[in-house]
Motif scaffolding. Structure first.
Motif, mmCIF file in Angstrom:
data_model
loop_
_atom_site.group_PDB
_atom_site.id
_atom_site.type_symbol
_atom_site.label_atom_id
_atom_site.label_comp_id
_atom_site.label_asym_id
_atom_site.label_seq_id
_atom_site.Cartn_x
_atom_site.Cartn_y
_atom_site.Cartn_z
ATOM 1 N N PRO A 77 5.636 4.424 0.823
ATOM 2 C CA PRO A 77 5.760 3.035 1.275
ATOM 3 C C PRO A 77 4.393 2.451 1.646
ATOM 4 C CG PRO A 77 7.426 4.413 2.305
ATOM 5 C CD PRO A 77 6.459 5.334 1.631
ATOM 6 N N VAL A 78 4.234 1.149 1.370
ATOM 7 C CA VAL A 78 3.031 0.407 1.755
ATOM 8 C C VAL A 78 3.463 -0.962 2.284
ATOM 9 C CG1 VAL A 78 1.466 1.557 0.145
ATOM 10 C CG2 VAL A 78 2.730 -0.455 -0.609
ATOM 11 N N CYS A 79 2.669 -1.488 3.195
ATOM 12 C CA CYS A 79 2.976 -2.807 3.746
ATOM 13 C C CYS A 79 1.706 -3.397 4.346
ATOM 14 C CB CYS A 79 4.076 -2.724 4.802
ATOM 15 S SG CYS A 79 3.642 -1.722 6.235
ATOM 16 N N ALA A 138 5.721 -7.271 -6.472
ATOM 17 C CA ALA A 138 6.256 -6.604 -5.280
ATOM 18 C C ALA A 138 5.125 -6.221 -4.333
ATOM 19 C CB ALA A 138 7.067 -5.375 -5.688
ATOM 20 N N TRP A 139 4.015 -5.714 -4.887
ATOM 21 C CA TRP A 139 2.877 -5.349 -4.038
ATOM 22 C C TRP A 139 2.221 -6.581 -3.429
ATOM 23 C CZ3 TRP A 139 0.937 -1.526 -8.287
ATOM 24 C CH2 TRP A 139 1.717 -0.366 -8.222
ATOM 25 N N HIS A 140 2.178 -7.658 -4.185
ATOM 26 C CA HIS A 140 1.618 -8.891 -3.634
ATOM 27 C C HIS A 140 2.492 -9.405 -2.487
ATOM 28 C CE1 HIS A 140 -0.756 -12.528 -3.516
ATOM 29 N NE2 HIS A 140 0.343 -13.250 -3.582
ATOM 30 N N VAL A 183 8.313 -4.132 2.916
ATOM 31 C CA VAL A 183 7.694 -2.845 2.607
ATOM 32 C C VAL A 183 7.997 -2.500 1.151
ATOM 33 C CG1 VAL A 183 7.451 -0.434 3.296
ATOM 34 C CG2 VAL A 183 8.115 -2.155 4.992
ATOM 35 N N ALA A 184 6.967 -2.181 0.385
ATOM 36 C CA ALA A 184 7.122 -1.808 -1.023
ATOM 37 C C ALA A 184 6.791 -0.338 -1.196
ATOM 38 C CB ALA A 184 6.209 -2.661 -1.902
#
Length: 294
Positions: free
Chosen positions: A168-170, A225-227, A235-236
């Motif tokens: 996960p990244v945010c 989604a990342w943008h 959270v992607a």
């Protein structure tokens, strides 16, 4: 067809966005910084939104500017390559490359200038597609795509280029409110159409229950989604090789150390009959070295 932005405005924006400076862009384009600024202002007026944040010491891309830069770099590179080829009056030795759009934007394009500097005599043409390359048509010489394990049976020479490690990244501000994987139940999950299994697989690998793996916001591309994650919408699931720059710049952070490695890596693929071609072999060696270095 709606009017397109001027080529000089797009060229000024791309150079300034890539270099992070109007002054450096002006030097590259052999114009004044004022000319770069005016062209970018004209582009902003055409688009109806700011592309840069400006103060007296520096300029920085806005979120819209960052997204627009990523979107236009591949087609601009293709226009430049085609123009150079026609102006030369002959067809150089060529290699056609196919890649997924997000991989092209986030991994190939940042390296494209170095590739051209290393092999200026080779006309390397880049196309993007969400579908695996159709080598039997003769349209492509090389492709970067997910390996499924049946490439040899289909007459393809395939090798792993990059492992796919996901987590996960945010945005940093959102990460401050997430302390354990179970906290994800209170936040929006961001999904991409090309990678629908990322959340279910990561939640299963992390042993997290009680969270709807399909709930949240859905986007057409992984890049979108990342943008959205950068903008703080949720959270992607990041792919390490493709979000490394955002992590290094602090646009994205990892709220947890738990990662999942996919059984299907990103591969470099060509038709088995072309694997021994020395021209193609040189380019493949260069990509191998880039992957190993980074």
């Amino acid at each position: 067809m709606r009017p397109l932005p001027s080529a000089t405005a797009l060229q000024a924006f791309e150079a300034a966005g890539r270099l992070g400076s109007f002054l450096l862009a002006a030097r590259e384009l052999n114009v004044t910084p004022g000319a770069v600024s005016r062209r970018i202002q004209a582009l902003e007026a055409h688009l109806g939104r700011p592309l840069f944040e400006r103060d007296h010491k520096r300029v920085a891309l806005t979120a819209s500017g960052d997204e627009y830069l990523r979107d236009i770099q591949v087609p601009l590179q293709r226009i430049v390559a085609s123009t150079e080829r026609l102006r030369a009056g002959h067809r150089a030795e060529g290699i056609s490359v196919c890649a997924y759009p997000t991989f092209a934007i986030r991994w190939l394009i940042p390296r494209w200038g170095r590739l051209h500097d290393r092999y200026p005599q080779i006309d390397i043409r880049l196309s993007t597609s969400l579908e695996p390359a159709a080598f039997d048509s003769g349209q492509y010489d090389l492709a970067f795509q997910i390996l499924r394990g049946d490439e040899a049976r289909r007459g393809l020479d395939a090798e792993t280029l990059l492992d796919i490690d996901t987590y996960p990244v945010c945005a940093p501000a959102l990460a401050e409110r997430i302390h354990a994987p179970s906290d994800l139940a209170a936040h929006t999950l961001l999904h991409s159409a090309p990678r629908p299994g990322d959340w279910p697989q990561w939640l299963d690998a992390a042993g997290v229950a009680g969270i709807d793996p399909g709930g949240g916001l859905h986007f057409e591309t992984t890049n979108l989604a990342w943008h959205a994650a950068i903008e703080g919408l949720g959270v992607a699931i990041g792919v390490e090789a493709l979000v490394a720059e955002d992590l290094a710049a602090g646009r994205l952070v990892r709220p947890f150390e738990i990662r999942r490695r996919s059984r299907h890596p990103i591969g470099m693929v060509c038709a088995a009959g072309k694997a021994a071609d020395p021209l193609l072999g040189s380019v493949r060696d260069w990509f191998r070295a880039e992957a190993a270095a980074g």
